[in-house]
Design a protein around this motif. Structure first.
Motif, PDB file in Angstrom:
ATOM      1  N   LEU B 380       0.740  -1.226  -0.002  1.00  0.00           N
ATOM      2  CA  LEU B 380      -0.032  -0.010   0.144  1.00  0.00           C
ATOM      3  C   LEU B 380       0.825   1.185   0.141  1.00  0.00           C
ATOM      4  O   LEU B 380       0.472   2.242  -0.738  1.00  0.00           O
ATOM      5  N   ASN B 381       1.880   1.191   0.755  1.00  0.00           N
ATOM      6  CA  ASN B 381       2.921   1.916   0.723  1.00  0.00           C
ATOM      7  C   ASN B 381       3.494   2.399  -0.621  1.00  0.00           C
ATOM      8  O   ASN B 381       3.653   3.811  -1.101  1.00  0.00           O
ATOM      9  N   ILE B 383       2.210   1.695  -3.521  1.00  0.00           N
ATOM     10  CA  ILE B 383       1.180   2.262  -4.566  1.00  0.00           C
ATOM     11  C   ILE B 383       0.956   3.664  -4.400  1.00  0.00           C
ATOM     12  O   ILE B 383       0.886   4.619  -5.166  1.00  0.00           O
ATOM     13  N   SER B 384       0.929   4.203  -3.113  1.00  0.00           N
ATOM     14  CA  SER B 384       0.718   5.488  -2.570  1.00  0.00           C
ATOM     15  C   SER B 384       1.962   6.395  -3.122  1.00  0.00           C
ATOM     16  O   SER B 384       1.716   7.529  -3.551  1.00  0.00           O
ATOM     17  N   ILE B 387       2.377   5.135  -7.701  1.00  0.00           N
ATOM     18  CA  ILE B 387       1.164   5.330  -8.357  1.00  0.00           C
ATOM     19  C   ILE B 387       0.502   6.661  -8.168  1.00  0.00           C
ATOM     20  O   ILE B 387       0.049   7.361  -9.080  1.00  0.00           O
ATOM     21  N   LEU B 388      -0.067   6.927  -6.734  1.00  0.00           N
ATOM     22  CA  LEU B 388      -0.967   8.052  -6.454  1.00  0.00           C
ATOM     23  C   LEU B 388       0.167   9.199  -6.312  1.00  0.00           C
ATOM     24  O   LEU B 388      -0.510  10.354  -6.410  1.00  0.00           O
ATOM     25  N   GLU B 389       1.273   8.905  -6.081  1.00  0.00           N
ATOM     26  CA  GLU B 389       2.314  10.020  -5.910  1.00  0.00           C
ATOM     27  C   GLU B 389       1.844  10.818  -4.807  1.00  0.00           C
ATOM     28  O   GLU B 389       1.707  12.283  -4.790  1.00  0.00           O
ATOM     29  N   LEU B 390       1.263  10.265  -3.747  1.00  0.00           N
ATOM     30  CA  LEU B 390       0.975  11.122  -2.370  1.00  0.00           C
ATOM     31  C   LEU B 390       2.200  11.722  -1.752  1.00  0.00           C
ATOM     32  O   LEU B 390       3.385  11.049  -1.692  1.00  0.00           O
ATOM     33  N   PRO B 391       2.046  12.831  -1.123  1.00  0.00           N
ATOM     34  CA  PRO B 391       3.175  13.425  -0.606  1.00  0.00           C
ATOM     35  C   PRO B 391       3.723  12.711   0.405  1.00  0.00           C
ATOM     36  O   PRO B 391       2.883  12.073   1.373  1.00  0.00           O
ATOM     37  N   ALA B 393       5.098  10.054   0.982  1.00  0.00           N
ATOM     38  CA  ALA B 393       4.528   8.322   0.887  1.00  0.00           C
ATOM     39  C   ALA B 393       6.236   7.692   0.558  1.00  0.00           C
ATOM     40  O   ALA B 393       6.962   8.418   0.095  1.00  0.00           O
TER      41      ALA B 393
END
Lengths: 372, 393
Positions: B380-381, B383-384, B387-391, B393
């Motif tokens: 999940l980390n 992917i974050s 893929i999602l490019e969350l800050p 992560a």
């Protein structure tokens, strides 16, 4: 099974993406809602969609359609889901066209399908009656009467029912369920527009001793195979629309949590939101495959295609709902405001997941079909 | 390749399989005892198992898409699909299963030098050498890059000291592909090297770990002054993390794919019975089973879709984490339902009736699915982040 789009499909998707984003974005739905538009969709838009071949996407070339199949129709529905576009695509181009194509006589097909493909005629299929989708429990009757039939019953959740130029009513005959063409202005037909929570069209339709001619019967007095095909197509297309709506709710939410700051940092940097977002990403990928698998099976004439469409509807009902719910929660307070679009997605998904059977309906149906 | 050529190929494959696949190799794999792992000390279950491996290896079909010079058949993905579908049609068992094929091979093909490829790949293809994976350590699990097994530079070789854990089948493997630390001065991702060595090298010891299933597929593996020649380094010194990650994506794609099993609803219907309207007597369980089986269908399609997309020149990348996460969580869910469906019968541990607790042990085994190869939380980390490019992560 073609789970990867071919060149034609990629081109269609790109065209549709641009078309709906420009001509029918979420803002257009807001305008329809806020001006209490009587039609509930933009007739000029529908006419343009017909010019693009969208209205005839599932209609044969010999009847004026482009005959690209349900996979292609799903690509359009996905874009409409993404933009919350209001149009009679589902009611007319998918449900009515499939009912006519599957059950209709040559004369009926020649008369009606070109009018659907050209955008001239809007049709609505009157199917469900109670609070839940239940095609097996249809109680509207069609009794023989002279050379024709007499219809009695009460329909609900008839999408585009109040603006349809022509109704297709599902009713019981002595031989099984059948479809009838009914003029909405005929004596004994009462139509009440029921604006839904998502600001899209629906109607309640009462049929009191409505007399129709013999040639109003679409095909035979038992059209159950056609009914099942129509339901499969409808469910597959609604699933595609849910995919579009769910994916867009998710995309905009991820964008929002990258921007919104609390405690001096973007809230998207918190693992509590990251893991839920990653989970949702995974679910949406699985859901996309379900839609692709179901619609390609339908186009290929796979013997399990109807089952797959039902399974896809079950999956998308759950996943799009999760995307909308998480979307509102992750938006926080502004997710409750009318100003932000996420609430409109929550409402549209709630309607679409109910339409033609919710997840529980289709899970139950899956179990019945597999004898457990 | 055109469709017509593919049809010809299918006919050829079908004919060859009909003639060459022994009858005994056309029955379902019941458990690990039926799997051919190959290796120096492998004891074939039967003559048929041995013959099947030899014949398939001679065709290059144990590793169909590898180049012919390395023991493969140089097949395209489309041809491989035809081969696998024809094998499935006659229930042919896989002739050879190994970490060499599944994990090391792809990494060597991409990062190995010519000598390494020529030395190791054909032996993997023929099932002569069985490999194990030296990745995790007692203090480097999810945080794999903090691994500490030390390789000391001695000119033409290293001296390796340290400990690995969760090394699958290390007690049965001939060689190991192993992550060692060759530098610890520049942050944890730098200084990791990817090396290969023989498990018979003095100083290597593998001790099986007994698991909750009662079985011991994993070992603790100890290295005491193990001499590893420098030519056994894959890729560049200190830059093994890239190779390690590449190999992990292959491992994850493999773990996500669960072996086919009997539909849960069949087991449930037999065990719990149906009511007067032919519905499972337990309505809550019925819904959960339907939900899991629908997810299973959609997940299978997703595996096929992601494979097809990567064939079309699009890299699967971090999506292997999505498949690993979803596939293993789904597998755990399915086995929980299978245990619910089997009820008291599923709890038997040692009886003949339960075939030595086959279901219970399999159920317990699935609990490792979402831990090994990177936990679900790590996936999940990934992917974050990717893929999602969350800050952050």
């Amino acid at each position: 099974m073609a789970l990867v789009l071919n060149e034609d499909e990629v081109m269609l998707r790109d065209t549709a993406e641009g078309f709906f984003a420009e001509k029918a974005p979420v803002k257009a739905l807001r305008t329809l809602r806020d001006t209490n538009d009587e039609t509930g969709f933009d007739r000029a838009l529908w006419s343009e969609m017909a010019d693009m071949g969208f209205a005839g996407i599932a209609i044969g070339e010999d009847h004026g359609g482009v005959d690209m199949g349900f996979q292609a129709a799903g690509l359009l529905a996905e874009q409409m889901g993404k933009n919350l576009t209001a149009s009679p695509f589902l009611s007319t181009a998918i449900l009515a066209a499939t009912a006519l194509r599957e059950a209709g006589s040559d004369a009926q097909k020649s008369e009606w399908l070109p009018k659907i493909a050209s955008g001239e005629t809007v049709m609505a299929v009157a199917l469900d009656e109670g609070p839940k989708h239940n095609p097996a429990g249809i109680e509207t009757t069609a009794e023989k009467s002279g050379n024709g039939f007499k219809l009695n019953g009460a329909k609900a959740m008839v999408v585009d029912g109040h603006v349809a130029d022509q109704l297709i009513v599902a009713a019981k005959t002595d031989d099984g369920l059948a479809f009838f063409l009914v003029d909405p202005k005929a004596k004994g037909v009462e139509i009440e527009r029921t604006i839904m929570v998502d600001a899209h069209n629906a109607a309640r339709i009462d049929l009191n001793d409505v007399e129709v001619d013999g040639d109003a019967l679409i095909g035979e007095t038992n059209a159950e195979d056609a009914l099942h095909k129509m339901l499969a197509a409808g469910r597959g297309i609604v699933a595609a629309e849910l995919l579009g709506a769910g994916s867009e709710a998710f995309r905009s939410t991820v964008e929002y949590i990258k921007e919104r700051k609390q405690f001096g940092v973007p809230v998207g940097s918190f693992q509590a939101l990251q893991h839920r977002s990653s989970h949702l990403y995974s679910e949406l990928e699985i859901a996309r495959s379900a839609v692709l698998g179901a619609l390609t099976a339908l186009d290929a004439g796979d013997e399990n295609a109807n089952r797959y469409c039902s399974m896809a509807k079950a999956k998308l009902g759950e996943v799009a709902k999760l995307a909308a719910l998480e979307g509102v929660q992750m938006h926080g307070g502004v997710g409750m405001t009318d100003e932000y679009d996420i609430g409109l997605f929550l409402k549209r998904v709630r309607v679409l997941q109910e339409l033609l059977g919710d997840a529980a309906y289709h899970q139950n149906d899956y179990a019945k079909a597999n004898k457990f | 390749m055109t469709d017509m050529n593919l049809d010809e190929f299918r006919t050829e494959v079908r004919g060859w399989l009909a003639e060459n696949c022994p009858e005994e190799m056309r029955t379902p794999v019941e458990g690990d005892q039926d799997v051919c792992w190959g290796g120096r000390n492998f004891e074939f279950q039967s003559e048929a198992q041995k013959v099947w491996l030899e014949r398939m290896a001679a065709k290059g079909w144990t590793v169909p898409t590898w180049p012919t010079e390395y023991g493969g058949a140089g097949l395209s993905r489309a041809e491989e699909k035809v081969l696998l579908s024809e094998m499935r049609k006659i229930n042919a068992r896989s002739p050879l299963t190994s970490f060499g094929i599944w994990m090391l091979g792809p990494a060597l093909l991409k990062f190995g030098n010519d000598e390494q490829k020529a030395e190791h790949l054909p032996k993997i293809a023929r099932g002569e050498i069985r490999w194990c994976q030296g990745y995790s350590e007692p203090n480097a699990g999810s945080d794999l890059a903090s691994l500490a097994t030390k390789a000391e530079d001695k000119g033409d070789h290293w001296i390796v000291n340290g400990q690995k854990v969760w090394t699958s089948y290390a007690d049965k493997a001939d060689w190991i592909f192993c992550l060692v630390r060759t530098d610890n001065t520049k942050g944890k991702h730098y200084g990791i090297s990817f090396v290969l060595f023989d498990m018979e090298t003095p100083g290597v010891e593998a001790r099986p770990i007994k698991l909750i299933s009662g079985r011991s597929p994993f070992c603790e593996t100890f290295f005491e002054d193990v001499k590893v020649p420098k030519e056994n380094l894959v890729g560049e010194e200190n830059k093994g993390w890239t190779i390690a990650k590449y190999l992990l994506t292959h491992e994850r794609e493999g773990i996500g794919a669960a072996a086919p099993m009997r539909p849960i609803h069949e087991v449930a219907a037999m065990s719990l019975g149906l009511d007067e309207s032919d519905r499972l007597a337990d309505p809550m369980l019925r819904t959960k089973i339907a939900e899991a089986e629908i997810d299973d269908w959609a997940f299978g399609l997703t595996m096929a879709r992601k494979l097809a997309e990567s064939k079309a020149g699009q890299s699967m990348g971090a999506d292997s984490s999505m498949l690993k996460y979803y596939g293993t969580e789904l597998n755990k869910r399915k086995f929980e339902l299978m245990m619910d469906a089997a009820g008291h019968d599923g709890l038997e541990w040692e009886s003949e009736r339960s075939r030595d607790g086959k279901l219970a042990r399999s159920w317990l085994r699935t609990k490792a699915n979402s831990i090994e190869g990177g936990t679900s939380e790590i996936q999940l980390n990934i992917i974050s982040k990717h893929i999602l490019e969350l800050p952050g992560a």
